[in-house]
Design an enzyme around this catalytic site. Structure first.
Site, mmCIF file in Angstrom:
data_model
loop_
_atom_site.group_PDB
_atom_site.id
_atom_site.type_symbol
_atom_site.label_atom_id
_atom_site.label_comp_id
_atom_site.label_asym_id
_atom_site.label_seq_id
_atom_site.Cartn_x
_atom_site.Cartn_y
_atom_site.Cartn_z
ATOM 1 N N TYR A 92 -47.426 13.262 -36.374
ATOM 2 C CA TYR A 92 -47.187 12.050 -37.154
ATOM 3 C C TYR A 92 -47.920 12.153 -38.492
ATOM 4 O O TYR A 92 -49.141 12.282 -38.539
ATOM 5 C CB TYR A 92 -47.670 10.807 -36.405
ATOM 6 C CG TYR A 92 -46.860 10.437 -35.181
ATOM 7 C CD1 TYR A 92 -45.697 11.116 -34.842
ATOM 8 C CD2 TYR A 92 -47.266 9.394 -34.343
ATOM 9 C CE1 TYR A 92 -44.969 10.768 -33.721
ATOM 10 C CE2 TYR A 92 -46.540 9.037 -33.225
ATOM 11 C CZ TYR A 92 -45.387 9.736 -32.913
ATOM 12 O OH TYR A 92 -44.663 9.387 -31.795
ATOM 13 N N SER A 132 -39.439 2.827 -29.596
ATOM 14 C CA SER A 132 -38.354 2.121 -30.285
ATOM 15 C C SER A 132 -37.762 1.006 -29.425
ATOM 16 O O SER A 132 -36.542 0.917 -29.263
ATOM 17 C CB SER A 132 -37.249 3.100 -30.704
ATOM 18 O OG SER A 132 -37.723 4.051 -31.613
ATOM 19 N N PRO A 133 -38.590 0.120 -28.861
ATOM 20 C CA PRO A 133 -38.072 -0.935 -27.987
ATOM 21 C C PRO A 133 -37.235 -1.979 -28.718
ATOM 22 O O PRO A 133 -36.520 -2.753 -28.074
ATOM 23 C CB PRO A 133 -39.345 -1.557 -27.400
ATOM 24 C CG PRO A 133 -40.389 -1.312 -28.439
ATOM 25 C CD PRO A 133 -40.062 0.042 -28.994
ATOM 26 N N LEU A 134 -37.303 -1.986 -30.042
ATOM 27 C CA LEU A 134 -36.504 -2.921 -30.838
ATOM 28 C C LEU A 134 -35.278 -2.239 -31.434
ATOM 29 O O LEU A 134 -34.730 -2.689 -32.438
ATOM 30 C CB LEU A 134 -37.359 -3.543 -31.947
ATOM 31 C CG LEU A 134 -38.576 -4.340 -31.462
ATOM 32 C CD1 LEU A 134 -39.398 -4.847 -32.642
ATOM 33 C CD2 LEU A 134 -38.143 -5.501 -30.574
ATOM 34 N N GLY A 159 -35.563 -1.234 -34.941
ATOM 35 C CA GLY A 159 -35.597 -2.401 -35.827
ATOM 36 C C GLY A 159 -34.302 -3.179 -35.886
ATOM 37 O O GLY A 159 -34.267 -4.307 -36.360
ATOM 38 N N LEU A 200 -32.512 -4.539 -33.499
ATOM 39 C CA LEU A 200 -32.433 -5.701 -32.613
ATOM 40 C C LEU A 200 -33.118 -6.944 -33.179
ATOM 41 O O LEU A 200 -32.965 -8.036 -32.627
ATOM 42 C CB LEU A 200 -33.025 -5.359 -31.246
ATOM 43 C CG LEU A 200 -32.149 -4.442 -30.382
ATOM 44 C CD1 LEU A 200 -32.943 -3.884 -29.210
ATOM 45 C CD2 LEU A 200 -30.920 -5.189 -29.883
ATOM 46 N N GLY A 210 -32.203 -8.170 -35.880
ATOM 47 C CA GLY A 210 -31.120 -8.845 -36.597
ATOM 48 C C GLY A 210 -31.176 -8.686 -38.096
ATOM 49 O O GLY A 210 -30.298 -9.166 -38.812
ATOM 50 N N LYS A 211 -32.181 -7.960 -38.607
ATOM 51 C CA LYS A 211 -32.339 -7.888 -40.059
ATOM 52 C C LYS A 211 -31.276 -7.039 -40.744
ATOM 53 O O LYS A 211 -31.095 -7.129 -41.961
ATOM 54 C CB LYS A 211 -33.730 -7.386 -40.426
ATOM 55 C CG LYS A 211 -34.054 -5.969 -39.966
ATOM 56 C CD LYS A 211 -35.509 -5.644 -40.302
ATOM 57 C CE LYS A 211 -35.935 -4.294 -39.775
ATOM 58 N NZ LYS A 211 -37.370 -4.034 -40.042
#
Length: 327
Positions: A53, A207-209, A212, A214, A216-217
């Site tokens: 990283y 990456s549980p969203l 990014g 999920l 809604g952006k």
């Protein structure tokens, strides 16, 4: 924050983890300090990083913040090794490379041990028993307290987990597997998750969203300050901007409206409470985003909402996963 056991081990971690993928690159030391302090003050303990990283900068930044900002004893530091910036070889699971990488990680982190050391990915060019021996050496030498893997397929995880259980006391059992998992990516439910549940290996979803999406952006456009607008991160987000993803995002927005919460909270609560999950790892850009994510601690989704989200996001699993005698 609630603490959970990591797999079938005595290690306890906060049920939300803090990711550091962008530290030292898009996230500078000042913002990283704000993130770590916010996370710690909320009761968070699990901080996940990797030797690649930011080319090692993420570990270095985290190391600079330990003790000066947050006591080392209050954190469960997890790092990974095995990915290499080599155009001819993406992964190196050789014992020599892995142990050298661990020593380099410890130097950057400024600590003499990590709580969880993970093999970043399966290396088909190295015998699996050699790769796993590096985990045994790391734990027996005290450089790592627990060991896990990342990005292993179902058969790879089953083989590795079984190998490590074959000689108790000599080999260190796998505590965890880190895999991408969200309403937009449920592929691990086919074979990886059943293997993890059977072997007592805790799941750390990355990456549980949905990268990014999920939140809604990206529903109508790409915000200029988002990862989707970043030159090096846009390809990471792009796969989840199709029509299938849109239908799932719409369902998340509907659930959020019905419960008077945010889409982020809906998506994160769903994955956090899935069977086998120990702690989703979130990568917030700033303390404000992190605070919004951590507010999910007070939310539990009603069963009917979970069922509706399960239905709209269900992957197609047929032969041989279902009762194929009727097919």
């Amino acid at each position: 924050m609630e603490q959970r056991h990591l797999g079938r081990t005595g290690l306890r971690v906060s049920r939300i983890g803090l990711g550091t993928l962008t530290w030292g690159r898009d996230t500078d030391e000042h913002d990283a300090a704000d993130l770590l302090k916010t996370f710690w003050e909320a009761g968070g303990t699990l901080v996940d990083t990797a030797d690649v990283y930011g080319g090692g900068e993420a570990e270095y930044v985290l190391g600079q913040l330990i003790e000066g900002l947050v006591p080392r004893r209050d954190l469960v530091i997890a790092t990974k090794a095995g990915s290499v910036p080599d155009p001819d070889r993406r992964f190196d699971g050789s014992r020599g490379h892995l142990l050298a990488a661990l020593d380099a990680s410890l130097a950057r982190l400024g600590t003499d041990y990590v709580d969880l050391w993970q093999i970043h990915a399966f290396d088909p060019a190295t015998p699996l028993d050699e790769t796993l021996q590096a985990l045994d050496i790391a734990v027996s030498s005290g450089r790592a307290r627990y060991a896990g893997v990342s990005n292993f397929s179902g058969w790879q995880l089953a083989k590795a987990g079984t190998w490590q259980l074959a000689a108790p006391g000599i080999r260190t059992r796998l505590a965890s597997t880190q895999m991408e998992y969200s309403l937009l990516q449920r592929g691990i439910e086919r074979e990886v998750l059943p293997a993890a549940l059977d072997l007592g290996i805790g799941l750390l979803p990355s990456s549980p969203l949905g990268r990014g999406v999920l939140t809604g952006k990206y529903r109508h456009s790409t915000p200029s300050d988002s990862r989707g607008a970043s030159e090096h991160m846009a390809p990471f987000v792009a796969p989840y901007l199709d029509d299938a993803a849109t239908r799932i995002v719409d369902a998340v927005l509907t659930a959020a409206d019905g419960l008077a919460v945010t889409p982020l909270q809906i998506a994160l609560a769903w994955v956090r409470d899935r069977p086998g999950v120990a702690a989703p790892v979130i990568g917030a850009r700033n303390a404000q985003q992190l605070t919004a994510a951590l507010s999910v601690e007070a939310l539990s989704l009603p069963d009917e909402i979970c069922r509706a989200l399960d239905d709209v996001s269900a992957p197609v699993h047929r032969y041989p996963d279902q009762d194929w005698s009727t097919l």
